[in-house]
Design a protein around this motif. Structure first.
Motif, PDB file in Angstrom:
ATOM      1  N   VAL A 195       0.862  -1.181   0.000  1.00 27.04           N
ATOM      2  CA  VAL A 195       0.000   0.000   0.000  1.00 27.04           C
ATOM      3  C   VAL A 195       0.900   1.234   0.000  1.00 27.04           C
ATOM      4  O   VAL A 195       1.862   1.311   0.773  1.00 27.04           O
ATOM      5  N   ILE A 196       0.590   2.190  -0.865  1.00 28.61           N
ATOM      6  CA  ILE A 196       1.436   3.369  -1.026  1.00 28.61           C
ATOM      7  C   ILE A 196       0.726   4.626  -0.507  1.00 28.61           C
ATOM      8  O   ILE A 196      -0.442   4.587  -0.125  1.00 28.61           O
ATOM      9  N   ASP A 197       1.457   5.747  -0.512  1.00 27.64           N
ATOM     10  CA  ASP A 197       0.930   7.088  -0.206  1.00 27.64           C
ATOM     11  C   ASP A 197       0.332   7.177   1.202  1.00 27.64           C
ATOM     12  O   ASP A 197      -0.879   7.289   1.373  1.00 27.64           O
ATOM     13  N   TRP A 198       1.219   7.221   2.187  1.00 27.30           N
ATOM     14  CA  TRP A 198       0.826   7.213   3.592  1.00 27.30           C
ATOM     15  C   TRP A 198       0.841   8.591   4.238  1.00 27.30           C
ATOM     16  O   TRP A 198       0.812   8.699   5.466  1.00 27.30           O
ATOM     17  N   SER A 199       0.876   9.658   3.476  1.00 24.20           N
ATOM     18  CA  SER A 199       1.043  10.987   4.061  1.00 24.20           C
ATOM     19  C   SER A 199      -0.164  11.456   4.870  1.00 24.20           C
ATOM     20  O   SER A 199      -0.062  12.411   5.641  1.00 24.20           O
ATOM     21  N   GLU A 200      -1.330  10.792   4.703  1.00 23.41           N
ATOM     22  CA  GLU A 200      -2.524  11.157   5.466  1.00 23.41           C
ATOM     23  C   GLU A 200      -2.765  10.210   6.639  1.00 23.41           C
ATOM     24  O   GLU A 200      -3.797  10.310   7.317  1.00 23.41           O
ATOM     25  N   ALA A 201      -1.838   9.296   6.901  1.00 21.71           N
ATOM     26  CA  ALA A 201      -2.015   8.329   7.983  1.00 21.71           C
ATOM     27  C   ALA A 201      -2.112   9.035   9.330  1.00 21.71           C
ATOM     28  O   ALA A 201      -1.441  10.049   9.566  1.00 21.71           O
ATOM     29  N   ALA A 202      -2.961   8.493  10.205  1.00 22.93           N
ATOM     30  CA  ALA A 202      -3.187   9.137  11.501  1.00 22.93           C
ATOM     31  C   ALA A 202      -4.104   8.241  12.332  1.00 22.93           C
ATOM     32  O   ALA A 202      -4.457   7.132  11.923  1.00 22.93           O
ATOM     33  N   GLN A 203      -4.481   8.735  13.490  1.00 24.42           N
ATOM     34  CA  GLN A 203      -5.558   8.124  14.250  1.00 24.42           C
ATOM     35  C   GLN A 203      -6.884   8.580  13.645  1.00 24.42           C
ATOM     36  O   GLN A 203      -7.049   9.746  13.308  1.00 24.42           O
ATOM     37  N   GLY A 204      -7.823   7.661  13.490  1.00 22.51           N
ATOM     38  CA  GLY A 204      -9.082   8.048  12.867  1.00 22.51           C
ATOM     39  C   GLY A 204     -10.114   6.949  12.903  1.00 22.51           C
ATOM     40  O   GLY A 204      -9.960   5.943  13.607  1.00 22.51           O
ATOM     41  N   ASP A 205     -11.155   7.111  12.103  1.00 18.54           N
ATOM     42  CA  ASP A 205     -12.284   6.190  12.049  1.00 18.54           C
ATOM     43  C   ASP A 205     -12.018   5.076  11.047  1.00 18.54           C
ATOM     44  O   ASP A 205     -11.759   5.343   9.863  1.00 18.54           O
ATOM     45  N   ALA A 206     -12.110   3.842  11.497  1.00 21.24           N
ATOM     46  CA  ALA A 206     -11.889   2.694  10.615  1.00 21.24           C
ATOM     47  C   ALA A 206     -12.825   2.732   9.409  1.00 21.24           C
ATOM     48  O   ALA A 206     -12.434   2.381   8.285  1.00 21.24           O
ATOM     49  N   HIS A 207     -14.063   3.177   9.616  1.00 18.55           N
ATOM     50  CA  HIS A 207     -15.033   3.213   8.522  1.00 18.55           C
ATOM     51  C   HIS A 207     -14.592   4.158   7.400  1.00 18.55           C
ATOM     52  O   HIS A 207     -14.971   3.968   6.241  1.00 18.55           O
ATOM     53  N   TYR A 208     -13.807   5.177   7.746  1.00 11.61           N
ATOM     54  CA  TYR A 208     -13.363   6.110   6.718  1.00 11.61           C
ATOM     55  C   TYR A 208     -12.460   5.413   5.703  1.00 11.61           C
ATOM     56  O   TYR A 208     -12.617   5.578   4.493  1.00 11.61           O
ATOM     57  N   ASP A 209     -11.505   4.617   6.182  1.00 13.35           N
ATOM     58  CA  ASP A 209     -10.647   3.866   5.269  1.00 13.35           C
ATOM     59  C   ASP A 209     -11.465   2.953   4.371  1.00 13.35           C
ATOM     60  O   ASP A 209     -11.228   2.868   3.156  1.00 13.35           O
ATOM     61  N   LEU A 210     -12.427   2.246   4.949  1.00 13.79           N
ATOM     62  CA  LEU A 210     -13.239   1.318   4.160  1.00 13.79           C
ATOM     63  C   LEU A 210     -14.080   2.063   3.127  1.00 13.79           C
ATOM     64  O   LEU A 210     -14.290   1.575   2.017  1.00 13.79           O
ATOM     65  N   ALA A 211     -14.533   3.256   3.491  1.00 15.44           N
ATOM     66  CA  ALA A 211     -15.327   4.051   2.551  1.00 15.44           C
ATOM     67  C   ALA A 211     -14.479   4.564   1.400  1.00 15.44           C
ATOM     68  O   ALA A 211     -14.896   4.509   0.235  1.00 15.44           O
ATOM     69  N   VAL A 212     -13.292   5.065   1.694  1.00 17.33           N
ATOM     70  CA  VAL A 212     -12.412   5.557   0.632  1.00 17.33           C
ATOM     71  C   VAL A 212     -12.024   4.410  -0.298  1.00 17.33           C
ATOM     72  O   VAL A 212     -11.977   4.568  -1.520  1.00 17.33           O
ATOM     73  N   LEU A 213     -11.766   3.244   0.266  1.00 14.11           N
ATOM     74  CA  LEU A 213     -11.385   2.078  -0.534  1.00 14.11           C
ATOM     75  C   LEU A 213     -12.480   1.687  -1.518  1.00 14.11           C
ATOM     76  O   LEU A 213     -12.187   1.287  -2.658  1.00 14.11           O
ATOM     77  N   THR A 214     -13.726   1.818  -1.112  1.00 12.58           N
ATOM     78  CA  THR A 214     -14.841   1.354  -1.949  1.00 12.58           C
ATOM     79  C   THR A 214     -15.584   2.497  -2.649  1.00 12.58           C
ATOM     80  O   THR A 214     -16.586   2.242  -3.331  1.00 12.58           O
ATOM     81  N   LEU A 215     -15.098   3.720  -2.539  1.00 13.12           N
ATOM     82  CA  LEU A 215     -15.754   4.861  -3.178  1.00 13.12           C
ATOM     83  C   LEU A 215     -15.881   4.630  -4.687  1.00 13.12           C
ATOM     84  O   LEU A 215     -14.887   4.363  -5.366  1.00 13.12           O
ATOM     85  N   GLY A 216     -17.099   4.715  -5.190  1.00  9.44           N
ATOM     86  CA  GLY A 216     -17.321   4.505  -6.615  1.00  9.44           C
ATOM     87  C   GLY A 216     -17.299   3.050  -7.036  1.00  9.44           C
ATOM     88  O   GLY A 216     -17.472   2.748  -8.224  1.00  9.44           O
ATOM     89  N   HIS A 217     -17.093   2.153  -6.084  1.00 10.25           N
ATOM     90  CA  HIS A 217     -17.070   0.709  -6.375  1.00 10.25           C
ATOM     91  C   HIS A 217     -17.925  -0.019  -5.342  1.00 10.25           C
ATOM     92  O   HIS A 217     -17.484  -0.982  -4.717  1.00 10.25           O
ATOM     93  N   GLU A 218     -19.161   0.435  -5.208  1.00 10.37           N
ATOM     94  CA  GLU A 218     -20.070  -0.134  -4.219  1.00 10.37           C
ATOM     95  C   GLU A 218     -20.283  -1.629  -4.446  1.00 10.37           C
ATOM     96  O   GLU A 218     -20.563  -2.373  -3.505  1.00 10.37           O
ATOM     97  N   GLU A 219     -20.117  -2.070  -5.688  1.00 15.16           N
ATOM     98  CA  GLU A 219     -20.319  -3.485  -5.993  1.00 15.16           C
ATOM     99  C   GLU A 219     -19.305  -4.388  -5.298  1.00 15.16           C
ATOM    100  O   GLU A 219     -19.515  -5.608  -5.199  1.00 15.16           O
TER     101      GLU A 219
END
Length: 248
Positions: free
Chosen positions: A170-194
């Protein structure tokens, strides 16, 4: 010049640029704070990340990952269901890891940013007011207290590389931080709800789908101005504006 590899521009805008020279990525970023975060986050992450070859500010050199990206926003993903599930499992491994020592964005900051971007979208006639209002309502589901975890922070599919249905990095870690797990899952599936079910299967624990949808709306609303100002088009088929329309 003899012996010089072809230079390919991977991405470039006013804030940063990434070039590929042979099997090396050269990341150029004027904000060294982002690079500091990226290097430390990759060292802490319990999942595969690119090897750091050297760092000479403002340039960071990384070994290119094998395989291919999970896909691109606006295009059908070439990856299998098993590869998407593997991405979900990788996200779970990251979220189960110890927290990074730096904080993430506060809930009030995220809500304030959403308000400001919605106002900009309507005031400038970028999107119809009813579309913005509806997605602002959907985004409310995401803006609730959460237990912080180690998040990538920008886990879009172009940042996840797979080979033979396995995550190679996995690349591009400049936004890594403490946060909401659901946010990562949402960004991963954005535009690919299927592929959301595949990701949730790989993630292996309860996921609140309304929160995922809320983050889809939040991300698409707040990203629009940045995308437009940096030469990207969120109105392309399958991209952010279509994500917003799908909530109507």
């Amino acid at each position: 010049m003899a012996g010089v590899e072809e230079v390919k521009v991977v991405v470039a805008h006013d804030e940063r640029a990434t070039l590929r020279v042979g099997d090396v990525f050269l990341k150029i970023d004027a904000d060294q704070t982002r690079t500091d975060v990226e290097v430390e986050a990759m060292a802490l992450a319990p999942i595969p990340t690119p090897q750091v070859l050297w760092r000479k500010p403002p340039v960071l050199a990384l070994v290119a990952l094998p395989g291919m990206a999970l896909g691109r926003l606006g295009e059908p993903s070439p990856a299998s269901s098993a590869a998407w599930a593997a991405a979900g499992a990788a996200a779970r491994a990251l979220h189960d890891a110890p927290l990074p020592p730096w904080p993430g964005r506060r809930l009030d900051e995220l809500a304030s940013r959403l308000d400001g971007e919605c106002e900009w979208l309507v005031t400038n006639g970028v999107l119809p007011p009813d579309l913005v209002t509806r997605n602002r309502e959907v985004a409310e589901a995401a803006l609730r207290p959460w237990k912080p975890v180690f998040i990538h922070g920008d886990l879009q599919i172009t940042h996840v590389f797979v080979d033979d249905d396995k995550i190679t990095g996995v690349i591009d870690w400049s936004e890594a931080a403490q946060g909401d797990a659901h946010y990562d899952l949402a960004v991963l599936t954005l535009g690919h709800e299927e592929h959301l079910d595949d990701v949730v299967t790989g993630y292996g624990t309860d996921v609140d789908l309304d929160v995922i949808r809320g983050w889809w709306s939040w991300r698409s609303l707040v990203a629009a101005r940045w995308l437009v100002e940096h030469g990207f088009d969120p109105s392309l088929p399958g991209c952010e504006f279509d994500v917003l329309r799908s909530r109507m």
